[in-house]
Design a protein around this motif. Structure first.
Motif, short mmCIF file in Angstrom:
data_model
loop_
_atom_site.label_atom_id
_atom_site.label_comp_id
_atom_site.label_asym_id
_atom_site.label_seq_id
_atom_site.Cartn_x
_atom_site.Cartn_y
_atom_site.Cartn_z
N SER A 182 25.70 -20.99 -11.53
CA SER A 182 26.55 -21.76 -12.41
C SER A 182 26.46 -23.23 -12.03
CB SER A 182 27.99 -21.25 -12.30
OG SER A 182 28.86 -22.21 -11.80
N GLU A 183 27.16 -24.07 -12.79
CA GLU A 183 27.13 -25.50 -12.47
C GLU A 183 28.15 -25.86 -11.40
OE1 GLU A 183 29.84 -25.32 -16.17
OE2 GLU A 183 28.01 -24.36 -15.47
N HIS A 184 28.84 -24.86 -10.85
CA HIS A 184 29.80 -25.08 -9.76
C HIS A 184 29.33 -24.37 -8.50
CE1 HIS A 184 33.39 -26.52 -12.19
NE2 HIS A 184 32.59 -26.05 -13.13
N LEU A 185 29.52 -25.01 -7.36
CA LEU A 185 29.40 -24.31 -6.09
C LEU A 185 30.69 -23.54 -5.84
CD1 LEU A 185 27.82 -27.14 -3.90
CD2 LEU A 185 26.64 -25.22 -4.98
N SER A 186 30.60 -22.50 -5.04
CA SER A 186 31.77 -21.69 -4.73
C SER A 186 32.42 -22.20 -3.45
CB SER A 186 31.37 -20.23 -4.54
OG SER A 186 30.83 -19.73 -5.73
N ILE A 187 33.74 -22.11 -3.41
CA ILE A 187 34.52 -22.57 -2.27
C ILE A 187 34.96 -21.36 -1.45
CG2 ILE A 187 36.64 -23.73 -1.53
CD1 ILE A 187 36.56 -25.30 -4.15
#
Length: 203
Positions: A182-187
């Motif tokens: 996705s366009e987000h990294l995971s936290i």
């Protein structure tokens, strides 16, 4: 995704903007599930939230705050900690929507609260509203590494973690893990409490 949960020893996985439908299966092993499927708007599915929680954490679902904009989404559940309860609010705030302050206002009612998710803080009014909430509530915003990797907004952080004053000493570590498509990294948020948990947010 399942390999990531196991490789990082995650006990609670949080997802927003899932765009799930009622018939979609989201079960992972024997974990507890809290879900809110996406809303159908103009024949498209918007929003949707999901939490998958290891049974050892003793999760219980709670009523989510009232949402004013159908483009937004939230779920609310609790995990027992420190002879009390940790209230976790998972939030998705659409880029075109104002902040859902009903979520923020509900979270301040509890000793231990976390508000986690994609806030899409992309305009001055949203940032001002968020700052006002932090000032009047004594909540803090965690220092989060950049999570957005789209070329037009690279190194920005729409994904936030807010926590009540009593949570400060329990936050052990915050980091990101590689992109999962996705366009987000995971936290990954690690908490040092009676039951040590890792909270993860994927897209």
């Amino acid at each position: 995704m399942n390999n990531t949960i196991e490789n990082y020893d995650i006990n609670c996985a949080l997802f927003v903007e899932t765009k799930t439908k009622a018939e979609d299966s989201v079960q992972y092993k024997d974990w507890s599930i809290v879900r809110h499927d996406g809303n159908i708007i103009n024949h498209n599915i918007r929003g949707g939230s999901l939490a998958q929680i290891h049974p050892s954490l003793g999760m219980r679902k709670r009523n989510a705050p009232r949402i004013n904009n159908p483009l937004n989404d939230s779920i609310h559940f609790i995990i027992p900690i420190e002879n009390n309860e940790l209230h976790i609010f998972l939030i998705y705030n659409h880029p075109t929507s104002y902040l859902e302050e009903t979520i923020l206002n509900m979270a301040v009612n509890y000793k231990y609260s976390l508000i986690i998710g994609d806030f899409n803080i992309n305009n001055s009014k949203k940032r001002r509203n968020l700052n006002n909430f932090l000032q009047r509530s004594s909540f803090s915003m965690a220092e989060t590494p950049p999570t957005f990797i789209m070329p037009n907004n690279e190194d920005t952080t729409p994904d936030l973690i807010l926590f009540s004053p009593n949570m400060k000493n329990f936050i052990e570590n915050i980091d990101v893990i590689p992109d999962l498509g996705s366009e987000h990294l995971s936290i990954i948020l690690s908490l040092n409490v009676d039951i040590t948990m890792k909270l993860d947010k994927f897209y």
